[in-house]
Design an enzyme around this catalytic site. Structure first.
Site, PDB file in Angstrom:
ATOM      1  N   ARG A  50       1.726  -1.471  -4.289  1.00 42.21           N
ATOM      2  CA  ARG A  50       1.269  -2.842  -4.493  1.00 42.21           C
ATOM      3  C   ARG A  50      -0.256  -2.890  -4.619  1.00 42.21           C
ATOM      4  O   ARG A  50      -0.956  -2.207  -3.877  1.00 42.21           O
ATOM      5  CB  ARG A  50       1.715  -3.724  -3.331  1.00 42.21           C
ATOM      6  CG  ARG A  50       3.221  -3.936  -3.269  1.00 42.21           C
ATOM      7  CD  ARG A  50       3.623  -4.727  -2.051  1.00 42.21           C
ATOM      8  NE  ARG A  50       3.352  -4.005  -0.804  1.00 42.21           N
ATOM      9  CZ  ARG A  50       3.626  -4.485   0.409  1.00 42.21           C
ATOM     10  NH1 ARG A  50       4.150  -5.688   0.537  1.00 42.21           N
ATOM     11  NH2 ARG A  50       3.356  -3.768   1.475  1.00 42.21           N
ATOM     12  N   ASP A  52      -3.806  -5.408  -4.808  1.00 43.02           N
ATOM     13  CA  ASP A  52      -4.300  -6.687  -4.315  1.00 43.02           C
ATOM     14  C   ASP A  52      -4.794  -7.574  -5.451  1.00 43.02           C
ATOM     15  O   ASP A  52      -4.944  -7.126  -6.595  1.00 43.02           O
ATOM     16  CB  ASP A  52      -5.453  -6.465  -3.332  1.00 43.02           C
ATOM     17  CG  ASP A  52      -4.993  -5.807  -2.043  1.00 43.02           C
ATOM     18  OD1 ASP A  52      -3.834  -5.997  -1.652  1.00 43.02           O
ATOM     19  OD2 ASP A  52      -5.809  -5.092  -1.425  1.00 43.02           O
ATOM     20  N   ARG A 200     -11.341   0.571  -1.221  1.00 40.33           N
ATOM     21  CA  ARG A 200     -12.475  -0.358  -1.236  1.00 40.33           C
ATOM     22  C   ARG A 200     -13.343  -0.209   0.008  1.00 40.33           C
ATOM     23  O   ARG A 200     -14.573  -0.341  -0.059  1.00 40.33           O
ATOM     24  CB  ARG A 200     -11.975  -1.788  -1.381  1.00 40.33           C
ATOM     25  CG  ARG A 200     -11.383  -2.085  -2.767  1.00 40.33           C
ATOM     26  CD  ARG A 200     -10.560  -3.355  -2.766  1.00 40.33           C
ATOM     27  NE  ARG A 200     -11.353  -4.508  -2.376  1.00 40.33           N
ATOM     28  CZ  ARG A 200     -10.822  -5.692  -2.097  1.00 40.33           C
ATOM     29  NH1 ARG A 200      -9.500  -5.873  -2.145  1.00 40.33           N
ATOM     30  NH2 ARG A 200     -11.606  -6.708  -1.750  1.00 40.33           N
TER      31      ARG A 200
END
Length: 264
Positions: A50, A52, A200
């Site tokens: 998945r 974001d 990130r």
């Protein structure tokens, strides 16, 4: 029953991530709606990983189960005719179905992400939503040295989002590469799997090193300390791309040798 694997490319800046939400404004919602319009049946999908909100995919891998018989390329051409222009099926193939069959997530042996970072005193409108931006000058060599501490199997709790649902923070980082092309820095991460916001959070910490705020061994201190609050804040999603999901050759997926980032 047949199982079909799809390779999906998308611009994540328009969507609230991959996973279905009630408002329908996600990539999975859009894909399953297009599948319904193409087949006139409700079909559920499962993805390799998945993403974001704001995160892009050069090659997300998805599978679906159906009794419908269609030519392989029809799954590409037909579904694309009902998709927003920010999402496209790039390839399709039939894969083994059943307990020992292919599974987009469970069959993956590694994932590769790339982060594109624009380093210039002035922001670029042309790179908006396509690359991260940092205006302070970055040094390549310290970031490369810092990244080396993350290779191998480690507890990555220092780079794990609080809402992460992974059963274990221990992952194996197979490769990290950082290259500079003019004002662009391209970070490549390949691991067995990733925690929520892991890439990130690592990029944010590497940027602190690149700016000269910390020495390269600060990454090792963070890694060993396992405290998220001591690492850098989560970096912007704009420049993050799910570049490739890696599978055993037995599945014969028609994947590209290496995904292409249009702006690099």
């Amino acid at each position: 029953m047949k199982r079909i694997a799809l390779g999906i490319e998308y611009d994540g800046s328009r969507w609230r991530g991959w996973q279905k939400q009630p408002d329908g404004h996600t990539v999975q919602n859009q894909l399953e709606d297009a599948l319904y319009r193409f087949t006139r049946t409700r079909i559920s999908t499962a993805c390799a990983g998945r993403t974001d909100a704001g995160v892009h995919a050069l090659e997300q891998v998805v599978h679906l189960d159906t009794e419908i018989d269609r030519d392989t390329f029809s799954w590409v051409r037909g579904v694309n005719s009902f998709l927003d222009d920010s999402i496209a099926v790039r390839w399709a193939c039939e894969v083994p179905y059943g307990a020992d069959g292919f599974h987009a997530r469970a069959s993956a042996i590694a994932r590769r992400y790339r982060y594109v970072l624009y380093n210039n005193p002035i922001r670029s409108p042309l790179l908006r939503k396509r690359a991260g931006w940092i205006f302070r000058p970055l040094s390549l060599a310290p970031m490369q040295e810092a990244a080396s501490y993350l290779l191998g199997e480690h507890d990555f709790s220092a780079f794990r989002a609080a809402e992460c649902q992974a059963p274990s923070p221990v992952k194996t980082m197979n490769h990290i590469g950082i290259e500079q092309q003019g004002d662009l820095f391209v970070f490549t991460f390949e691991a067995s799997a990733f925690l929520h916001h892991m890439v990130r959070n690592i990029v944010g910490s590497l940027v602190y090193v690149g700016k000269g705020d910390y020495d390269p061994d600060w990454l090792n201190v963070l890694l060993l300390g396992r405290e998220r609050k001591k690492a850098a804040p989560t970096f912007m999603p704009d420049g993050l791309y799910l570049a490739k999901v890696i599978y055993d050759k037995q599945w014969n997926l028609p994947q590209a040798a290496d995904a292409f980032i249009p702006i690099v």
